[in-house]
Design an enzyme around this catalytic site. Structure first.
Site, short mmCIF file in Angstrom:
data_model
loop_
_atom_site.label_atom_id
_atom_site.label_comp_id
_atom_site.label_asym_id
_atom_site.label_seq_id
_atom_site.Cartn_x
_atom_site.Cartn_y
_atom_site.Cartn_z
N ARG A 119 -10.32 -11.30 1.70
CA ARG A 119 -11.07 -12.71 0.89
C ARG A 119 -10.87 -13.88 0.91
NH1 ARG A 119 -11.61 -8.98 -4.52
NH2 ARG A 119 -11.24 -7.51 -2.89
N LYS A 167 0.71 -1.30 0.02
CA LYS A 167 0.09 -0.05 -0.09
C LYS A 167 0.94 1.21 0.00
CE LYS A 167 -3.88 -1.73 2.58
NZ LYS A 167 -4.94 -1.59 1.46
N1 BES Z 1 -8.31 -3.89 4.32
C1 BES Z 1 -8.46 -3.52 2.90
C2 BES Z 1 -9.75 -2.72 2.82
C3 BES Z 1 -9.66 -1.11 3.23
C4 BES Z 1 -8.98 -0.17 2.65
C5 BES Z 1 -10.49 -0.71 4.12
C6 BES Z 1 -9.00 1.16 2.94
C7 BES Z 1 -10.36 0.50 4.47
C8 BES Z 1 -9.91 1.46 4.17
C9 BES Z 1 -8.33 -4.59 2.03
O1 BES Z 1 -7.48 -5.64 2.54
C10 BES Z 1 -7.71 -4.13 0.73
O2 BES Z 1 -6.56 -3.61 0.82
N2 BES Z 1 -8.60 -4.14 -0.34
C11 BES Z 1 -8.41 -3.61 -1.64
C12 BES Z 1 -8.91 -4.45 -2.75
C13 BES Z 1 -8.21 -4.42 -3.93
C14 BES Z 1 -6.74 -4.71 -4.19
C15 BES Z 1 -9.06 -5.31 -4.89
C16 BES Z 1 -8.76 -2.16 -1.65
O3 BES Z 1 -9.77 -1.92 -1.18
O4 BES Z 1 -8.01 -1.48 -2.43
MN MN Z 2 -5.33 -5.55 1.89
#
Ligand code: BES
Ligand code: MN
Ligand code: ZN
Length: 501
Positions: free
Chosen positions: A353, A279
């Site tokens: 997931r 990230k």
């Molecule tokens: N934990 C995150 C989701 C999230 C991101 C919650 C920001 C709250 C704030 C999750 O694991 C994630 O990173 N999801 C990705 C999915 C994507 C790679 C398809 C996302 O939401 O960017």
């Molecule tokens: Mn994630």
């Protein structure tokens, strides 16, 4: 805080502080009118001089109360009387608690629960008052070396005008306290940083805290057990971390042995760096909240432990970290889930997931009558719905309806998104049964589509709490959501005594 319910008359009540409502514009509530009469019209005069108009979010403290047995009076602005709804009721309660915490008041008698709230019953007003007050009383300072001076406020009486309904109010109070206890337990876990709240810590705390309750059984499966089960998707995420994964299984048995349980599944990523698909660094600290699904589920079990309602519930919480490492998942890796289906990991940041799919398959062994998973699953959900409702999707419309209603009742709302077949195409992989991401469009939905492939044998719903589990900015912290929603959904099934009528 110690809360009680009582029937008292404001002008005759001895207390450090009486809390009464004032509506806009300068309209005294019934309790305030009684005080005004006993004080020879002093409140009316104050309002006339412009000291308080009654706007929501405002208050006026009278540090002495003349000849009344009470020491002080706190007038709380409630907004326009005809608009007095759930949101304004809760805001008035929070305003009162925050004002009381700032002064040296040890105990208060609160008349706000007597105010009529649009479309809400007395048990509702008491239960929500308990939740709101206990949550406003919560602080997280255990990791600060200099603690704030604890507020003097230790006791509050919630007034109930109708003495004949005190018993009903007492039951509602017990429920509200239990829900708040569960929510504050969830907040505490959520707020703890990733270096304290590791998967082992989460499992240990669940075990220690929950096993103290009757009818509660906690088991923690370790890495070897998870390997033996062949939870390949879950393990693939855990592999990138020095912290070993745990699978927490909590069973609450409040009903007959043969009554099928409700299963709750919570995402327990104690820190989500994104893994190799790392990230950006802005606000990455907030990914310590990526275990708030787990916390919400464990908080709900805490509520059950305290209340002991007649229902069977099983919680399944997969917990690990998502880190970059020589052993971590790489984009393109293909893993085999517990269900046997293979998954191409195109983005290691779509890890929630991967741990949930194996946990959902695992719940099949409990033959649950319904399964709800709770997860901070997608940023896309926050883009779609903002920070007010949780996203809700599932394969059973009756279950969805019950959850939406529970959210409305508990003032912990969810909003349904479509889970149509059409979206499934986005998960196509050239190399495995499916990919773990579905592209930029409809990210919250394709995440649920992924989970749907593992819940075909179940009545299942999915709550995406990415937008509601914590607040950012100056009030950064876990909210305890959706403990109230889940509690309401479960208690709704436990008979009249537990409902809000
Ligand atoms: N934990 C995150 C989701 C999230 C991101 C919650 C920001 C709250 C704030 C999750 O694991 C994630 O990173 N999801 C990705 C999915 C994507 C790679 C398809 C996302 O939401 O960017
Ligand atoms: Mn994630
Ligand atoms: Zn995540």
């Amino acid at each position: 805080m110690e809360l009680t319910v009582k029937t008292t008359l404001p002008p005759a009540t001895r207390s450090d502080c009486l809390v009464v409502g004032v509506f806009e514009r300068r309209k005294l509530s019934a309790a305030a009118q009684e005080l005004d009469a006993a004080l020879g019209g002093r409140l009316t005069a104050l309002l006339k001089h412009g000291d308080l108009d009654g706007k929501e979010g405002t208050h006026l403290l009278l540090p002495e109360a003349g000849d009344l047995p009470a020491r002080r009076l706190l007038l709380v602005g409630c907004g326009k009387e005809k608009d007095f709804d759930t949101r304004r009721y809760r805001k008035a309660l929070r305003t009162a608690v925050s004002a009381l915490k700032k002064i040296h008041v040890r105990e208060a008698v609160n008349y706000l629960p007597d105010l009529p709230v649009q479309d809400r019953s007395l048990p509702w007003r008491i239960r929500i008052a308990a939740e709101t007050i206990q949550q406003a009383d919560y602080r997280f300072d255990r990791l600060k070396s200099e603690k704030d001076k604890p507020p003097a406020l230790k006791k509050m009486t919630l007034n109930v005008i109708d003495k004949a309904r005190l018993n009903q109010a007492r039951q509602a109070l017990a429920i509200g306290n239990a829900i708040a206890g569960g929510a504050n337990f969830a907040r505490e876990l959520g707020n703890l940083p990733g270096n304290v709240c590791t998967p082992a810590y989460l499992a240990g705390t669940a075990r220690k805290t929950l096993r103290a309750f009757p009818n509660m059984n906690v088991r923690v499966l370790k890495q070897k057990d998870i390997e033996a089960l062949k939870m390949g998707a879950f393990l693939s995420v855990a592999r990138g971390s020095r912290q070993p994964p745990h699978l927490i299984v909590v069973e609450y048995r409040g009903a007959a042995r043969d009554s099928r349980p409700v299963a709750l599944v919570g995402k327990g990523i104690t820190f989500d760096s994104g893994g190799i698909s790392i990230k950006p660094s802005a606000a990455m600290d907030e990914m310590k909240f990526d275990m708030c699904g787990a916390a919400g589920v464990l908080g709900t079990m805490h509520m059950l432990g305290e209340l002991q309602p007649p229902i069977n519930v099983v919680a399944v919480v997969p917990t690990c970290e998502n880190m970059p490492d020589g052993n971590a998942n790489k984009p393109g890796d293909i893993v085999t889930s517990l269900s046997g289906q293979t998954i191409e990991v195109l983005n290691t940041d779509a890890e929630g997931r991967l741990i949930l799919c194996d946990a959902l398959t695992y719940t099949e062994r409990f033959k649950p009558k319904a399964v709800i998973d709770v997860a901070t699953l997608t940023g896309a959900c926050v883009i779609a719905l903002g920070k007010h409702p949780a996203g809700l999707l599932g394969n059973d419309e009756a279950l969805i309806r019950q959850i939406l209603d529970a959210g409305e009742q508990a003032d912990d709302r969810a909003w349904q998104l479509p889970l149509w077949e059409e979206y499934q195409d986005q998960l196509k992989s050239n190399f495995a049964d499916m990919a773990n991401i579905g592209g930029r469009e409809a990210g919250a939905i394709t995440a649920a589509c992924f989970l749907a492939r593992f819940t075909k044998k179940l009545k299942w719903a999915h709550l995406d709490i990415a937008g509601v589990a914590w607040e950012s900015g100056s009030k950064k912290g876990a909210t305890g959501r959706p403990v109230a929603l889940l509690s309401q959904y479960l208690l709704e099934q436990c008979g009249k005594r537990y409902r809000l009528e």
